[in-house]
Design an enzyme around this catalytic site. Structure first.
Site, PDB file in Angstrom:
ATOM      1  N   HIS A 169       6.785  13.694  -0.204  1.00 14.00           N
ATOM      2  CA  HIS A 169       7.229  13.006  -1.423  1.00 14.00           C
ATOM      3  C   HIS A 169       8.123  13.879  -2.304  1.00 14.00           C
ATOM      4  CE1 HIS A 169       5.135   9.234  -1.315  1.00 14.00           C
ATOM      5  NE2 HIS A 169       3.939   9.736  -1.350  1.00 14.00           N
ATOM      6  N   GLU A 186       1.980  14.594   0.518  1.00  8.90           N
ATOM      7  CA  GLU A 186       2.445  14.836  -0.859  1.00  8.90           C
ATOM      8  C   GLU A 186       3.714  15.691  -0.870  1.00  8.90           C
ATOM      9  OE1 GLU A 186       1.201  12.917  -2.850  1.00  8.90           O
ATOM     10  OE2 GLU A 186      -0.624  12.431  -1.768  1.00  8.90           O
ATOM     11  N   GLU A 190       5.954   5.468   0.189  1.00  8.09           N
ATOM     12  CA  GLU A 190       4.639   5.637   0.823  1.00  8.09           C
ATOM     13  C   GLU A 190       4.665   5.500   2.338  1.00  8.09           C
ATOM     14  OE1 GLU A 190       2.613   7.043  -0.756  1.00  8.09           O
ATOM     15  OE2 GLU A 190       3.016   6.585  -2.863  1.00  8.09           O
TER      16      GLU A 190
HETATM   17 ZN   LIG Z   1       2.065   8.854  -1.224  1.00 11.34          ZN
END
Ligand SMILES: [Zn+2]
Length: 881
Positions: free
Chosen positions: A337, A334, A356
């Site tokens: 990201h 996370e 992703e």
């Molecule tokens: Zn992700």
């Protein structure tokens, strides 16, 4: 977002994929797909909400600053489940007046259209709206989670907007490349903590038991990254490199978030360095929430990561080494990201893998770098296997794929996007080298900060940094589906060098006669113990490697392809199996299993490798061996005599390894050893090892008087065995425990264990229990699914028969996958028919990928029972007495 993905072994049971939509060419993806007219562009949202948690509704007001680029008399934006009471438009400059617009809501398109009595000229305006919306009970839009505490039931609110649910909270241009700034104001009960992406800028006591909380303005970002949370929370913080890092939990649990907090500090430091751009927001929270979703475990809202408790907290009563590794990896995913996804965002869902695949790769790299003692670098083979399980059947799709609908966007969160994306990045980084790759990534982040990109933007940047072409390889692996298969033939040794012939084909599980696709495949090869040699194979190649002896192709296992050896090369490699590095042992096992099952080589080769695995092999190799034996056992389900013979062989392999490890952790033992203990106990119980089952039962019973009988590290494993083998009295006992438990993390675990009994009548009781209010709104869907692993027909029929009730238990983004997957572990032709009938009746034709994938997997499992098991039987006759 951190999606639930199956591991290599169980992917046949839980594979997700979609129908091929065709590879999108780079040119096609350049212009973002949009479901909204492009003539009006928002730049700022000023939002105020008043949630009514008790009534599951909220009131909202928003003023959107927008630019009209092309005169129009109507403005179209996204809205779902919102009702509008007022709207007005004012020009930012001048006094142009507009009468109140007509508002038309299109529920199916999830849009609201505001029509004015005369055209709006080019310019900047403010569109103000007053509206109301719903608070859900599953993780879409703004939702409530109810949970038990020692002080009674509580309710907290959270939001989840990816991929297309911000429109349930704010009428908005809810597409990733309409970036804008946000200011959020919330009117909340005094004493509750409100959280959003930015720190609180000011607060005002409203005097009626309510406080107005005003958050600072966010940077320019996509709508799906906005977050709001509200509840009886606790927060702990520390400072790292000028950023306030926080964890937020329900009150009383903050100590359990300490590991996540400390880990976040380490990861932030690492990422500030790696990306070359410091984390841009003043704070970064990670908010733990009780319960679960069928879709995801965590979400990268900018500055306010959301994570379900089971992936964030370390509970002293049940959390294991594996949980610790997951907490770290999920936080690292996370946090990656925050740059790759939040600061630089894909233009449209076609390139979702950029988010992703990259975050998954970055998390794996960082977990290994900061915790080398966990040996998680060996997980790379499992990631590759997970992707290949889906990528080898007809229903696969390219990494970059064309997405049109909201439903297709949510189906794009699959093993191809995450795991193939990760594996391809791993291969390309290996191809250009770590330094060139990092330079390419840094330049890409710098060039596109606060903007949107397509895959080619990354390739260009890395190619420039590396000074060598990668775009062709990258395109081959991301714009077309499938898996290259490198055949290794005719090894000949002279003058201390071995020459091999390589030929490229395609690995497929269900289309043996398919005309193979072509790839430029980076190949690394060596003789066992020799120096590595690199080449790129396009079609055919000969390769000379130093040394004599068996040749190992895909040495280090960074390549996304399967290696098929001539039988004599395989036999020679098997003879040296103990000398291979653990990563190559895992890679060879994976290829041998998959190629044998698909019929490319004798399926008994995998059994031969298992018998060649030394007792002192790496714990992760034995975990994988245990997994393959368990998967094989599963194929014999319902055929007791033959299954028993396999079990005798399998237990004969595993028992000596377990005898060395034992039930009790030894001082100073490695993390992989602790993990292997769990795996072996679970698999051996599965394989019917009476000693293990009895010992698990004995320890479970003994914990009443001796809490040490069940060590924390084995609590879940032992309880699961007891639950799986439960009689009615034991099941009742577990049920009573679940009811009385007040810690959500433990309670959720107990309800999922109530759903795994082998006994039919108890499985039925678990299904009935799932439809009551007792387990809590986010446990029930998982309970039905858990029943489905052992009893696919029962679970599928039950869910379909109670469809209206079950639909309320599944987040709307998951429903087109949820039902077909319940039947996935079946090997019965009737199930294929049932899933097809279901899809026909209830799933839109553009959203049937998962149903098709499940059907393909059931057919494959039937083929294995029919064609491969007899060969396994014959091998066991000959070698296992
Ligand atoms: Zn992700």
């Amino acid at each position: 977002m951190r999606r639930h993905l199956s591991t290599a072994i169980c992917l046949a049971l839980a594979g997700f994929t979609m129908a091929p939509l065709g590879a999108a060419s780079a040119a096609e993806v350049r212009e973002a797909t949009t479901q909204l007219p492009r003539g009006v562009v928002p730049s700022h949202y000023d939002v105020a909400v008043t949630p009514h948690a008790d009534k599951l509704s909220f009131d909202g007001q928003v003023t959107i600053t927008l630019t009209v680029n092309k005169p129009t008399s109507s403005i179209v934006l996204n809205a779902a489940d919102l009702t509008f009471s007022k709207a007005s438009l004012t020009a930012e400059k001048g006094k142009m007046a507009f009468a109140a617009p007509k508002i038309a809501v299109d529920e199916k398109a999830q849009t609201a259209t505001f029509t004015f009595d005369h055209p709006i000229p080019v310019g900047t305006y403010r569109l103000a709206m007053t509206y109301a919306g719903k608070i859900g009970t599953q993780a879409n839009g703004i939702f409530a989670l109810d949970y038990d505490t020692k002080a009674g039931k509580k309710r907290a609110l959270y939001t989840q907007f990816e991929n297309s649910d911000a429109r349930r909270f704010i009428p908005s241009w809810d597409e990733p490349n309409y970036k804008a700034t946000f200011t959020l104001t919330a009117n909340v009960p005094n004493g509750e903590m409100a959280v959003s992406n930015m720190p609180i800028a000011s607060k005002k006591d409203l005097g009626n038991g309510m406080t107005e909380v005003h958050f600072g303005q966010s940077p320019k970002m996509s709508t799906y990254l906005l977050f709001f949370g509200l509840g009886d929370f606790e927060r702990a913080t520390l400072n790292a490199e000028g950023t306030e890092i926080g964890v937020i939990t329900q009150k009383g649990m903050i100590d359990q978030a300490q590991f996540a907090l400390d880990s976040s500090k380490l990861v932030l430091k690492e990422y500030n360095d790696y990306f070359g751009v410091p984390y841009p927001l003043p704070k970064l929270d990670n908010i733990a929430a009780p319960g679960k979703s069928q879709f995801f475990s965590a979400m990268e809202n900018w500055g306010a990561i959301f994570t379900f408790e089971y992936s964030l907290l370390m509970n002293p009563h049940i959390s294991t080494q594996r949980d610790k590794e997951r907490v770290f990896n999920v936080a690292a995913h996370e946090m990656a990201h925050q740059w790759f996804g939040d600061l630089v965002t894909m233009n449209w869902w076609d390139d979702l893998w950029l988010n992703e695949g990259f975050a998954s790769w970055m998390a794996a790299r960082t977990t290994h770098k900061l915790h080398p003692e966990w040996h998680t670098d060996l997980d790379a083979v499992g990631v590759r296997e997970g992707a290949m399980g889906q990528d080898s059947v007809v229903t696969t799709h390219p990494v970059v794929q064309h997405v049109e609908t909201v439903e297709q966007a949510s189906q794009a969160f699959d093993a191809i996007t995450y795991s193939k994306g990760e594996a391809v990045i791993h291969m390309l980084e290996g191809y250009v080298g770590e330094d060139a790759w990092r330079t390419g990534v840094r330049n890409y982040i710098k060039a596109h900060a606060y903007g949107n990109t397509v895959s080619d933007d990354l390739w260009k940047s890395v190619q420039a940094a590396a000074g060598k072409p990668i775009t062709q390889i990258a395109h081959d692996f991301t714009l077309q589906p499938g898996i290259p298969m490198i055949e290794v033939r005719a090894a000949a040794c002279s003058n201390g060098k071995t020459t091999i012939a390589l030929r490229q084909g395609e690995f497929t599980r269900d289309r043996p006669n398919k005309q193979p696709l072509r790839w430029h495949v980076p190949v690394i090869a060596k003789t066992v113990g020799g120096e590595t040699v690199r080449t790129v194979v396009d079609g055919k190649a000969t390769l000379t490697v130093p040394g004599c002896g068996p040749v190992l192709v895909n040495a280090g296992q960074t390549g996304y392809y399967r290696t098929l050896y001539a039988q004599n090369n395989f036999d020679a490699l098997k003879g040296q199996f103990a000398k291979l590095a653990p990563i190559d042992q895992l890679g060879l096992l994976g290829d041998t299993w998959a190629l044998g099952m698909a019929g490319n080589e004798p399926v008994s080769n995998v059994l031969a490798l298992i018998t060649a695995t030394p007792a002192d092999a790496d714990p992760q190799v034995w975990s994988e061996v245990a997994g393959y034996l368990s998967a094989l056992d599963n194929y014999y389900r319902g055929d007791q005599a033959r299954q028993q013979r396999l079990r005798t062989f399998a237990l004969g392999q595993l028992q000596p390894v377990f005898a060395k490890i034992g039930w009790e952790a030894k001082a100073g033992e490695s993390a992989p050893t602790a993990n292997l203990r769990q795996s072996l106990i679970a698999v051996m119980a599965d394989l019917g090892d009476e000693q293990v089952i009895n010992e698990a039962r004995r320890r479970f019973a003994a914990q009443k008087t001796n809490p040490d009988a069940v060590p924390v590290a084995l609590r879940k494993t032992i309880t699961a065995i007891v639950a799986q083998k439960a009689d009615p009295a034991t099941w009742d006992q577990l049920h009573a425990k679940a009811k009385a438990e007040t810690t959500p993390l433990i309670k959720d675990q107990l309800y999922s264990m109530l759903s795994i009994p082998e006994n039919d009548a108890l499985a039925q009781r678990a299904l009935n229990l799932a439809l009551t209010d007792e387990p809590g709104a986010t446990n029930s869907a998982g309970m039905i699914r858990a029943v489905g692993y052992q009893h696919p027909e029962m679970a599928f029929d039950f869910a379909v028969a109670h469809r209206e009730q079950v639909n309320k238990l599944v987040d709307s983004t998951s429903s087109s996958r949820y039902y077909p997957v319940l039947g996935a572990s079946s090997t019965k032709p009737e199930m294929i028919q049932k899933i097809q009938d279901y899809a026909q009746k209830y799933i839109a034709p553009t959203s049937r990928r998962v149903a098709e994938q499940v059907v393909a997997n059931i057919k494959y499992r039937m083929m294995i029972r029919e064609d491969r098991l007899p060969e396994i039987d014959a091998w066991l006759d000959k070698h296992a007495g």
